[in-house]
Each structure stands twice: as structure tokens, then as C-alpha cells.
Design a protein around this motif. Structure first.
Motif, PDB file in Angstrom:
ATOM      1  N   THR A  49     -11.935  -0.885  -3.541  1.00 19.08           N
ATOM      2  CA  THR A  49     -11.446  -0.541  -2.204  1.00 19.08           C
ATOM      3  C   THR A  49     -11.854  -1.600  -1.190  1.00 19.08           C
ATOM      4  O   THR A  49     -11.070  -1.982  -0.320  1.00 19.08           O
ATOM      5  CB  THR A  49     -11.999   0.832  -1.781  1.00 19.08           C
ATOM      6  OG1 THR A  49     -11.622   1.811  -2.750  1.00 19.08           O
ATOM      7  CG2 THR A  49     -11.464   1.246  -0.422  1.00 19.08           C
ATOM      8  N   ILE A 109      -9.678  -4.760  -1.668  1.00 20.44           N
ATOM      9  CA  ILE A 109      -8.326  -4.577  -1.140  1.00 20.44           C
ATOM     10  C   ILE A 109      -8.337  -4.574   0.391  1.00 20.44           C
ATOM     11  O   ILE A 109      -7.377  -5.026   1.032  1.00 20.44           O
ATOM     12  CB  ILE A 109      -7.723  -3.267  -1.688  1.00 20.44           C
ATOM     13  CG1 ILE A 109      -7.538  -3.358  -3.208  1.00 20.44           C
ATOM     14  CG2 ILE A 109      -6.379  -2.966  -1.034  1.00 20.44           C
ATOM     15  CD1 ILE A 109      -7.120  -2.061  -3.878  1.00 20.44           C
ATOM     16  N   SER A 110      -9.439  -4.114   0.969  1.00 23.15           N
ATOM     17  CA  SER A 110      -9.553  -4.049   2.426  1.00 23.15           C
ATOM     18  C   SER A 110      -9.569  -5.427   3.081  1.00 23.15           C
ATOM     19  O   SER A 110      -9.309  -5.540   4.288  1.00 23.15           O
ATOM     20  CB  SER A 110     -10.829  -3.294   2.824  1.00 23.15           C
ATOM     21  OG  SER A 110     -10.836  -1.989   2.309  1.00 23.15           O
ATOM     22  N   SER A 146      -7.466  -7.603   2.842  1.00 27.47           N
ATOM     23  CA  SER A 146      -6.098  -8.024   3.181  1.00 27.47           C
ATOM     24  C   SER A 146      -5.862  -8.005   4.688  1.00 27.47           C
ATOM     25  O   SER A 146      -5.056  -8.792   5.205  1.00 27.47           O
ATOM     26  CB  SER A 146      -5.073  -7.123   2.483  1.00 27.47           C
ATOM     27  OG  SER A 146      -5.141  -5.795   2.987  1.00 27.47           O
ATOM     28  N   TRP A 202       4.632  -5.465   2.065  1.00 26.74           N
ATOM     29  CA  TRP A 202       3.658  -6.504   2.387  1.00 26.74           C
ATOM     30  C   TRP A 202       4.070  -7.332   3.598  1.00 26.74           C
ATOM     31  O   TRP A 202       3.266  -7.610   4.487  1.00 26.74           O
ATOM     32  CB  TRP A 202       3.443  -7.407   1.172  1.00 26.74           C
ATOM     33  CG  TRP A 202       2.389  -6.908   0.234  1.00 26.74           C
ATOM     34  CD1 TRP A 202       1.521  -5.881   0.450  1.00 26.74           C
ATOM     35  CD2 TRP A 202       2.094  -7.413  -1.074  1.00 26.74           C
ATOM     36  NE1 TRP A 202       0.706  -5.710  -0.638  1.00 26.74           N
ATOM     37  CE2 TRP A 202       1.033  -6.636  -1.588  1.00 26.74           C
ATOM     38  CE3 TRP A 202       2.635  -8.426  -1.854  1.00 26.74           C
ATOM     39  CZ2 TRP A 202       0.495  -6.858  -2.841  1.00 26.74           C
ATOM     40  CZ3 TRP A 202       2.093  -8.655  -3.110  1.00 26.74           C
ATOM     41  CH2 TRP A 202       1.024  -7.881  -3.604  1.00 26.74           C
ATOM     42  N   THR A 253      -8.074  -9.951  -3.407  1.00 23.69           N
ATOM     43  CA  THR A 253      -7.417  -8.756  -2.876  1.00 23.69           C
ATOM     44  C   THR A 253      -6.410  -8.163  -3.858  1.00 23.69           C
ATOM     45  O   THR A 253      -6.408  -6.956  -4.096  1.00 23.69           O
ATOM     46  CB  THR A 253      -6.697  -9.086  -1.555  1.00 23.69           C
ATOM     47  OG1 THR A 253      -7.593  -9.763  -0.685  1.00 23.69           O
ATOM     48  CG2 THR A 253      -6.181  -7.823  -0.894  1.00 23.69           C
ATOM     49  N   THR A 254      -5.569  -9.038  -4.434  1.00 24.39           N
ATOM     50  CA  THR A 254      -4.437  -8.546  -5.229  1.00 24.39           C
ATOM     51  C   THR A 254      -4.781  -8.402  -6.711  1.00 24.39           C
ATOM     52  O   THR A 254      -4.740  -7.295  -7.255  1.00 24.39           O
ATOM     53  CB  THR A 254      -3.227  -9.485  -5.057  1.00 24.39           C
ATOM     54  OG1 THR A 254      -2.990  -9.698  -3.668  1.00 24.39           O
ATOM     55  CG2 THR A 254      -1.986  -8.872  -5.699  1.00 24.39           C
ATOM     56  N   GLY A 287      -8.729  -6.750  -7.007  1.00 20.78           N
ATOM     57  CA  GLY A 287      -8.829  -5.467  -6.311  1.00 20.78           C
ATOM     58  C   GLY A 287      -7.881  -4.424  -6.858  1.00 20.78           C
ATOM     59  O   GLY A 287      -8.285  -3.306  -7.195  1.00 20.78           O
ATOM     60  N   HIS A 288      -6.602  -4.779  -6.987  1.00 24.78           N
ATOM     61  CA  HIS A 288      -5.613  -3.803  -7.455  1.00 24.78           C
ATOM     62  C   HIS A 288      -5.795  -3.472  -8.941  1.00 24.78           C
ATOM     63  O   HIS A 288      -5.560  -2.330  -9.357  1.00 24.78           O
ATOM     64  CB  HIS A 288      -4.195  -4.314  -7.196  1.00 24.78           C
ATOM     65  CG  HIS A 288      -3.741  -4.130  -5.781  1.00 24.78           C
ATOM     66  ND1 HIS A 288      -3.305  -2.926  -5.298  1.00 24.78           N
ATOM     67  CD2 HIS A 288      -3.694  -4.996  -4.741  1.00 24.78           C
ATOM     68  CE1 HIS A 288      -2.980  -3.053  -4.017  1.00 24.78           C
ATOM     69  NE2 HIS A 288      -3.209  -4.299  -3.659  1.00 24.78           N
ATOM     70  N   MET A 336      -8.589  -1.058  -9.128  1.00 23.76           N
ATOM     71  CA  MET A 336      -8.149   0.250  -8.626  1.00 23.76           C
ATOM     72  C   MET A 336      -7.370   1.008  -9.706  1.00 23.76           C
ATOM     73  O   MET A 336      -7.581   2.202  -9.926  1.00 23.76           O
ATOM     74  CB  MET A 336      -7.280   0.062  -7.379  1.00 23.76           C
ATOM     75  CG  MET A 336      -6.775   1.359  -6.763  1.00 23.76           C
ATOM     76  SD  MET A 336      -8.099   2.400  -6.077  1.00 23.76           S
ATOM     77  CE  MET A 336      -8.501   1.466  -4.588  1.00 23.76           C
ATOM     78  N   SER A 376      -9.998   5.797  -1.257  1.00 21.24           N
ATOM     79  CA  SER A 376      -9.247   4.658  -0.723  1.00 21.24           C
ATOM     80  C   SER A 376      -8.933   4.813   0.758  1.00 21.24           C
ATOM     81  O   SER A 376      -8.587   3.840   1.425  1.00 21.24           O
ATOM     82  CB  SER A 376      -7.948   4.453  -1.508  1.00 21.24           C
ATOM     83  OG  SER A 376      -7.041   5.509  -1.273  1.00 21.24           O
ATOM     84  N   GLN A 387     -10.370   2.454   3.347  1.00 22.87           N
ATOM     85  CA  GLN A 387      -9.909   1.061   3.476  1.00 22.87           C
ATOM     86  C   GLN A 387      -9.816   0.602   4.929  1.00 22.87           C
ATOM     87  O   GLN A 387     -10.308  -0.481   5.257  1.00 22.87           O
ATOM     88  CB  GLN A 387      -8.560   0.888   2.772  1.00 22.87           C
ATOM     89  CG  GLN A 387      -8.663   0.699   1.268  1.00 22.87           C
ATOM     90  CD  GLN A 387      -7.323   0.369   0.640  1.00 22.87           C
ATOM     91  OE1 GLN A 387      -6.533  -0.359   1.228  1.00 22.87           O
ATOM     92  NE2 GLN A 387      -7.067   0.905  -0.540  1.00 22.87           N
TER      93      GLN A 387
END
Length: 285
Positions: free
Chosen positions: A16, A19-20, A22, A81, A218-219, A222-223, A226, A242, A245
């Protein structure tokens, strides 16, 4: 057993946090939003392909119908995005991330169109809470106000994100999560390829480290983390966690770029996040 649970929870929180990032990266990379997303998706495609090959993940698409569905979901992912990064550049990290978190309620309203599930009256109540939260967030209801534009783009991004999730939902049981993400990154890269000839890349070299960071940290990482966390937690639990975030994003923006949210941001954002938590708890029960 307790140690294993704590480890899995720590990894989910770390995902999380990754990803935050971003929010800050999306706002402060000095390139047009569509260029950032093209680079993010392209670089992430490479990273995720190498990861899938290393893990020997099956990347084959099973039918033309699935390919068409992946293409539609990839379009919505790219639109999500691009509009999200436009929202970040027009307003700030706090408003951009909080307006995006209207997506759980938007999803609840759209889901009856994708399944036999009926609209629950509680979702109308949640929608009212979200609208109140957005109203508090908006400093001035004028289309000349960049913050209002940013919030509207954030809500549009949330709408695209909800459509992406609903389109992709039926494939989760039949495909590896990393493979699904890789296919989406490739589709986003292809759909945005005209950007190579239409947009300004003059700052590309100076911004390259940040583009690699958003694609990798991030991508890709992170993803992927997740998705893997869903092996140990229900989707409801992951959704609750999440929802922090935007909080992580606001803290990161404060630490690195000294961006301080207003009191209205805290109040309006709190109402929006409250609906996310309440809906997640309701589903879990």
C-alpha cells in the motif's frame, strides 16, 4: 501462526505504501500526464515480463473473447491513470488521491449493470456521504478553479477505475494476477503509442530516474505485492487496508515536497474514506 499473519499484514501495508508513491511522483514528474503513463506502462511491462518469466507464469490468453475483454479493461486502466495524473497536476496530492477514492461507491452503483446484483439502498446513503465529502473538498465551484477541475478529473479517474475492475473481475479466477497486470501494461502501452509523436518529451532524460521509480516501485512491485496479498487476506480486508493510501500519499507529500492539506481536505477526505471503510466492513459481515 501469529508471526505469519503479522508478516503478511506488514507486506500488505508495504505494498500500500509503495502504491501510494504514485501521488507525489505523478504530480511532480515534469512531463505531460500521457507521457508519464506511456513510460510507466512500457517500463512496467518489461519489469513484469521478466518477473513472470522468472516465476514461469503462463502468459497465454485463452480465447479471443478474453483478449477483447483485456483490451477494454486496458483502455479503462490507461484512461484511469491519465485522468488521475491530470487531477494531481491541476490540484494537489491530497485532493487528487481523495477524489479517486470515490471509486468504491461508483463501483457499487455500476455493478448491477455487470451482474444480476441489485442496487442496495445503503449505497445511496454512501453516495450522499461521498457527495458531501466532495462538496467540502471543493474550495470554489467555478470551472476557472484548477482545484475543482482536479477533483472532477479525479472522479472521472475513479469512474474509469471502477469500469476497469468490473471488466477484469471475471478473469481473476482463470488467470495469474501478475499475468493480468502484464497484459494490461502492454495494452496501455500500445493504446498510448501515438503519444510518441504528439507529446513533448524534452525533459525525458532528466525525469528518467523518476519514471523508472514509478514503473518499478509503484506499479511492478507495489501492484504485484497487492495481488499476492489476496492469497492471505480477503478482498474486503485488503480494501480496508488500502483505504489508507491517500493518508500515506498526504504524509509522503508533506515530507518530500512540504504540501500541507487544508482543514477542508481532512474533513471532506475523512467522509470519503469513511464510506470505503463502512462498505468494506459491511461486505465482510
Amino acid at each position: 501462526m501469529e508471526n505469519s499473519h503479522n508478516k503478511n499484514l506488514s507486506l500488505l501495508l508495504l505494498a500500500t505504501l509503495f502504491i501510494s508513491t504514485s501521488g507525489v511522483l505523478g504530480k511532480y514528474i515534469a512531463l505531460p500526464s500521457e507521457v508519464i503513463i506511456l513510460c510507466r506502462a512500457s517500463f512496467a511491462s518489461v519489469f513484469m515480463y521478466l518477473f513472470c518469466r522468472f516465476k514461469k507464469v503462463n502468459l497465454k490468453i485463452k480465447s479471443r473473447k478474453d483478449f477483447f475483454s483485456f483490451t477494454i479493461s486496458g483502455f479503462f486502466m490507461g484512461a484511469h491513470w491519465v485522468t488521475y495524473f491530470i487531477a494531481l497536476k491541476l490540484s494537489n496530492v491530497a485532493l487528487g488521491m481523495l477524489s479517486l477514492y470515490t471509486f468504491p461507491v461508483i463501483t457499487a452503483f455500476l455493478e448491477p449493470f455487470f451482474s444480476k446484483q441489485k442496487l442496495n439502498p445503503i449505497h445511496i446513503f454512501f453516495a450522499i456521504l461521498v457527495l458531501i465529502g466532495v462538496y467540502i473538498l471543493v474550495p470554489d465551484f467555478s470551472l476557472n478553479n484548477d482545484q475543482l477541475k482536479g477533483i472532477l478529473f479525479g472522479i472521472l479517474s475513479a469512474f474509469c477505475y471502477a469500469l476497469r475492475n468490473l471488466t477484469l473481475k471475471k478473469h481473476i479466477k482463470n488467470y495469474n494476477g501478475s499475468a493480468l497486470m502484464l497484459h494490461q501494461m502492454v495494452i496501455v502501452s500500445v493504446l498510448l503509442s501515438p503519444v510518441l509523436f504528439l507529446s513533448d518529451f524534452s525533459n525525458f532524460e532528466s525525469q528518467l530516474p523518476f519514471l523508472v521509480l514509478i514503473a518499478l516501485l509503484t506499479t511492478a512491485i507495489g501492484h504485484t505485492m497487492m495481488v499476492n496479498s489476496l492469497k492471505h487476506f480477503s478482498i474486503s480486508t485488503a480494501s480496508i487496508i488500502s483505504s489508507v493510501q491517500p493518508i500515506f500519499g498526504i504524509i509522503i507529500a508533506f515530507v518530500f515536497v512540504n504540501e500541507i492539506p487544508s482543514i477542508n481536505t481532512f474533513i471532506g477526505g475523512g467522509l470519503i474514506l469513511l464510506t470505503v471503510v463502512l462498505e468494506s466492513i459491511r461486505i465482510r459481515k
